[in-house]
Design a protein around this motif. Structure first.
Motif, PDB file in Angstrom:
ATOM      1  N   GLN A  38      -2.273   3.193   8.714  1.00  0.00           N
ATOM      2  CA  GLN A  38      -2.243   3.579   7.311  1.00  0.00           C
ATOM      3  C   GLN A  38      -2.917   2.470   6.515  1.00  0.00           C
ATOM      4  O   GLN A  38      -2.354   1.391   6.342  1.00  0.00           O
ATOM      5  N   GLY A  41      -2.832   2.380   0.422  1.00  0.00           N
ATOM      6  CA  GLY A  41      -2.936   3.492  -0.514  1.00  0.00           C
ATOM      7  C   GLY A  41      -3.519   4.764   0.070  1.00  0.00           C
ATOM      8  O   GLY A  41      -3.897   5.670  -0.664  1.00  0.00           O
ATOM      9  N   ARG A  42      -3.523   4.849   1.383  1.00  0.00           N
ATOM     10  CA  ARG A  42      -4.131   6.020   2.013  1.00  0.00           C
ATOM     11  C   ARG A  42      -3.157   6.674   2.977  1.00  0.00           C
ATOM     12  O   ARG A  42      -2.059   6.198   3.207  1.00  0.00           O
ATOM     13  N   GLY A  43      -3.575   7.785   3.542  1.00  0.00           N
ATOM     14  CA  GLY A  43      -2.721   8.544   4.438  1.00  0.00           C
ATOM     15  C   GLY A  43      -2.683   7.971   5.832  1.00  0.00           C
ATOM     16  O   GLY A  43      -3.185   6.881   6.102  1.00  0.00           O
TER      17      GLY A  43
ATOM     18  N   PHE B  91       4.045  12.817   1.992  1.00  0.00           N
ATOM     19  CA  PHE B  91       2.985  13.278   2.883  1.00  0.00           C
ATOM     20  C   PHE B  91       3.313  14.672   3.411  1.00  0.00           C
ATOM     21  O   PHE B  91       4.424  14.927   3.875  1.00  0.00           O
ATOM     22  N   GLY B 102      -1.701  14.742   5.460  1.00  0.00           N
ATOM     23  CA  GLY B 102      -2.504  14.636   4.264  1.00  0.00           C
ATOM     24  C   GLY B 102      -2.576  13.184   3.805  1.00  0.00           C
ATOM     25  O   GLY B 102      -1.957  12.296   4.407  1.00  0.00           O
ATOM     26  N   THR B 103      -3.321  12.951   2.738  1.00  0.00           N
ATOM     27  CA  THR B 103      -3.520  11.583   2.254  1.00  0.00           C
ATOM     28  C   THR B 103      -2.394  11.100   1.355  1.00  0.00           C
ATOM     29  O   THR B 103      -2.372   9.946   0.959  1.00  0.00           O
TER      30      THR B 103
END
Lengths: 114, 111
Positions: A38, A41-43, B91, B102-103
């Protein structure tokens, strides 16, 4: 009950150094195991998953590798770390593929590359 | 290829109000499973709710419910009576044999 352990919690490594992150699961047999990264700030990006000992599927070609030497042990490795390897790494397990059983996550490892 | 899209990077809700987080996915499969996970500042991933694609009835867990629209490939999460502890990254995830996330949507709860 099942538990998942992931260590270390935090790691600071210089560029070019090796890496070994370990994940173990207790209280279940033949789990499916996963490594995610991860970025800030992202998935979640799936890196590797394993359905059994010695069986590793790689999702993203990169500087990392994974191994499963024992049924409930999953190791993420690198021979030479890059700056882009920085991030938060999560190990997860699930009881069976293709069911409504969710994944269960470890507490993660925050990896910083200097 | 299967994908999961969360189009709202960030949402805010007033305490005690209701908020809906959006999620859409793309798949050619007919049998699959959907989940919402919550990741608070502690970074631990916590399962919030799950939905089987073959079930038409929307899943509900206390203050959390989903609006599952299979034809539209939409899986939104509704949080009722929002609490400060609901503040987190959320998420959406899809799975047949492997999980796709998903992001994420960052939810802020305003006192």
């Amino acid at each position: 009950s099942q538990t998942i352990h992931q260590w270390p919690a935090t790691l600071v490594q210089p560029v070019g150094s090796p890496l070994s992150l370990e994940c173990t699961v207790e209280g279940t047999s033949n789990p499916n195991l996963y490594w995610y990264r991860q970025a800030a700030g992202r998935g979640l990006q799936l890196l590797f998953y394993s359905v059994g000992i010695g069986q590793i599927s790689s999702e993203v070609p990169q500087n990392l590798s994974a191994s499963r030497p024992q049924d409930r042990q999953f190791i993420l490795s690198s021979k030479k770390l890059l700056l882009s390897d920085s991030g938060f790494y999560l190990c997860a397990w699930s009881p069976e593929l293709g069911t409504n059983q969710p994944q269960h996550f470890g507490d993660g490892t925050r990896l910083s590359i200097l | 290829a299967q994908t999961v899209t969360q189009s709202q990077p960030e949402m805010s809700v007033q305490e005690a109000e209701t908020v809906t987080l959006s999620c859409t996915y793309d798949t050619s499969e007919s049998d699959y499973y959907l989940f919402w996970y919550k990741q608070p500042p502690s970074r631990q991933m916590i399962l919030v709710i799950r939905q089987e694609a073959y079930k038409q009835q929307n899943a509900t867990e206390n203050r959390f419910s989903v609006n599952f629209q299979k034809a539209a490939k939409s899986f939104s999460l509704k949080i009722s009576d929002s609490q400060l502890g609901d503040a987190a990254m959320y998420f959406c995830a899809y799975t047949t044999y492997k999980y796709i996330f998903g992001t994420g949507t960052r939810l802020k709860v305003l006192a």
